[in-house]
Write an enzyme that holds these catalytic residues in place. Structure first.
Site: not given
Length: 352
Positions: A194, A287, A290, A167-168
């Site tokens: 994401h 973050m 998931d 993600s991030t």
């Protein structure tokens, strides 16, 4: 208190964004700037934790300002602009240059309906405030180099798959990992990053340029091929099922899982039901948690190898930490070492 510098050439947008930030109890709009030049001066003299940065501005645009900020006084930056939707390639470039994340204005440069993404904006500011913007990501490891603390890899038998969640900070981490993998990798690679719709195609195009593997946005019903990387389309889930001896991709419009679509839990859970393969699950910077639940399912059901990115190189250590805690991922490696470890594990005898 998170101190935010709001940069936008529109006085209306500066006030609107600042008002939304000031409504939160844990953050404040500590300053504003009308263009990139103004922003640079204020960053160098002020005390800010996060910068929200418009792209299209006079005198010095957001991309130019981002380059200067990351070179001279690194700060966590969130790109906020209509161009992050219309120019997805520019967004990917901004993430390469060091931006932590991005937010698309719903309706162009002057977005009267910015309230639709207010919650998303403040959550991204909270995440960005936890980022060490000065952290230098390791360069990609040569494809044949094996991770220093895992010199022999882990030999996997039979047919193989690789599934990656991030993600991030993910686009940059994926560049490092994929550019270090050999073109004869004997496994298909499935990725959940994401991102909203429209951005994953640009990400796939950029990674395809940098990797010896073929990287593409996944389509529903494809036969997954070894040496090809399939990225979940933004806003849709990616799953994998077995049909005979082949693996078939499924692109799904089912509801978000724990707020995510695409969700890594969906991908990993689908692989838990695919027998006859050795699976590799990889969780990179991001973050939240998931992927941790799906990874645990996969580990319980199938022969698999679990790898997480180390805290040392993760931009945000949330997802890798959760995977280690919930799924018992055994191997924690710096991002620059993962490609070599995967190469040794998927190509036994490579360095023997």
């Amino acid at each position: 208190m998170i101190r935010v510098l709001v940069v936008d050439d529109s006085a209306f947008m500066r006030k609107l964004i600042s008002d939304y930030i000031n409504e939160e109890t844990d953050m404040t709009a500590a300053g504003t700037a009308r263009n990139g030049k103004d922003a640079l001066e204020k960053v160098r003299t002020g005390n800010f934790d996060v910068i929200t940065l418009d792209v299209e501005m006079p005198e010095m645009n957001g991309m130019e300002a981002l380059r200067s900020i990351m070179e001279t006084c690194p700060h966590p930056v969130i790109m906020v602009s209509s161009l992050t939707t219309q120019g997805a390639e520019q967004t990917i470039t901004a993430l390469e240059l060091g931006a932590v994340d991005f937010l698309a204005k719903p309706s162009g440069s002057i977005s009267l309906d910015l309230h639709h993404v207010k919650e998303e904006m403040v959550e991204k500011i909270r995440t960005a405030a936890q980022v060490d913007a000065g952290k230098k990501m390791a360069p990609s490891a040569p494809a044949m180099q094996i991770a220093k603390d895992e010199p022999d890899g882990i030999s996997l038998d039979g047919r193989k798959t690789v599934a990656i969640a991030t993600s991030t900070g993910g686009p940059k981490a994926l560049q490092v990992l994929l550019s270090g993998l050999p073109e004869d990798l004997p496994a298909p690679v499935f990725i959940v990053q994401h991102m909203p719709p429209a951005f994953t195609q640009s990400l796939a195009n950029r990674l395809d340029q940098l990797s010896r593997l073929h990287v593409k946005e996944a389509q529903d019903g494809e036969v997954a091929k070894a040496g090809t990387v399939y990225i979940a389309p933004g806003g849709r889930h990616l799953a994998v099922r077995r049909m005979g001896r082949s693996l078939i991709t499924e692109v799904l419009d089912t509801p978000p899982v724990n707020g995510h679509r695409p969700s890594a839990d969906v991908l990993f859970s689908s692989l838990a039901g695919v027998d006859g393969f050795s699976h590799v699950g990889v969780v990179l910077t991001g973050m939240g948690a998931d992927g941790a639940t799906g990874l645990a399912e996969m580990k319980k059901a199938q022969d698999c190898l679990l790898i997480t990115e180390s805290q040392r190189t993760s931009i945000v250590y949330g997802m890798p930490k959760a995977a280690r805690q919930r799924a018992g991922a055994e191997h924690s490696l710096d991002i620059g070492d993962i490609a070599g470890f995967l190469s040794a594990s998927l190509l036994p005898g490579l360095n023997k």
